[in-house]
Design a protein around this motif. Sequence first.
Motif, PDB file in Angstrom:
ATOM      1  N   LEU A  25       0.827  -1.236  -0.054  1.00  0.00           N
ATOM      2  CA  LEU A  25       0.307  -0.546  -0.195  1.00  0.00           C
ATOM      3  C   LEU A  25       0.833   1.563  -0.236  1.00  0.00           C
ATOM      4  N   GLN A  28       2.363   1.288  -3.426  1.00  0.00           N
ATOM      5  CA  GLN A  28       1.563   1.273  -4.625  1.00  0.00           C
ATOM      6  C   GLN A  28       1.376   0.590  -5.646  1.00  0.00           C
ATOM      7  N   TRP A  29       2.131  -1.049  -4.826  1.00  0.00           N
ATOM      8  CA  TRP A  29       2.417  -1.376  -6.001  1.00  0.00           C
ATOM      9  C   TRP A  29       1.128  -1.723  -7.154  1.00  0.00           C
ATOM     10  N   TRP A  34       0.123  -7.799  -6.887  1.00  0.00           N
ATOM     11  CA  TRP A  34      -0.220  -8.252  -5.687  1.00  0.00           C
ATOM     12  C   TRP A  34      -0.090  -9.796  -5.452  1.00  0.00           C
TER      13      TRP A  34
END
Length: 374
Positions: A25, A28-29, A34
């Motif tokens: 988070l 800001q992948w 994920w």
Amino acid sequence: MHPGHRAVTGFVTVILALLVLIVGLAAQWPLWAWPVAAAVLGAGTTASLVWERRHRPLIPPEFLDEPDRPIPPVDRWECVVRDVALPSHWDDYDFLFSATVRWVPQHPASDPLVVNAGALAVDAVLQRARQVTERFEPHRCSLVQHRLHAELATMLPDAGGLVTAMAENVRLRLDDADRERLAKLATVRKDEAVWEHERKYEQNKRAYLGEDVLKTPGSAVVWWLAKNDEQVDKTVADIGLLAELASAAHDQPVPADFRRFVPGLAAQPPAPEPEEEREPAQDRAAPRTPDERVDQLLESIGITEDDPRFALFIGRLAEDVKLAGETEMAEALEHRHARLARENGAPDGSGPDAAPADGGDGPDEAQQPGDQHP
């Protein structure tokens, strides 16, 4: 799988999932990152569970009757020996040996009442130590002790092969009285060595001075000139002193060629010959009268008036001396011959043994051709 291991694995997995969520988070992948992060986390958890399962014991500890049973102690065979006398390289000087002897029987099942393994081990160690100590002198005690540490540090069998033995904590010393004697001997040897070197140095120095430097007055002058090569005048002034020194070194008088350099000796005559080398005055004195010369001649020949040939010898000798030109001695011999003739009953000197004074033919001339003068 052990319950405690599963709990720890789950707890670590939850912690790592929270860390991945926070990092994703914050960074800001993108959406595709994920699923990759979740797959890596799941693979790590699975690998941990598989590794723990493979290394589980065949029999879990909870199913063992005595899971923590201690290992029985190992039997130790040892004894201590103290102040055992071992010979050194010098007679009557012994080392005192102390050590802890350890051994292992070669046949543990043998009856200890039949074989005394400790005695065999001690004897084997002492024999090995003796072979070392008897090669060294007693004042090398510290060196021998370190040598014994190395020689006795390994287990070796005894002569019968019943035990293997070694020694630890080796101590080697000398008796106090022996140590004092050795210290005195060492001091005496050192002093004697110093004295011997000093004596040889003194002998060499005396030989150099007596046989080389002071051999003659000339050699002494040359040596002094070499020492004072820049002081020729001083060397010339010291010739007399050097001549006296060289002559005194050999118990001889100063040579005649050097007497003029010695103050007080230049005007003195040469020293007389020693008394023992001079002949007695009466032996060198020549006879003064013809009669004395006749007596000396007859004494040297060894003929006396008691000899029956004496008168004949005197007459012939008077003739020979007269022919040689010794008139005075011939007359003395004729006078001696005439006196003997009168004593034998011929007062006028015309007896059968008389010799004519004029050298003519006398009664003695009628002898046989084979007769010779005595």
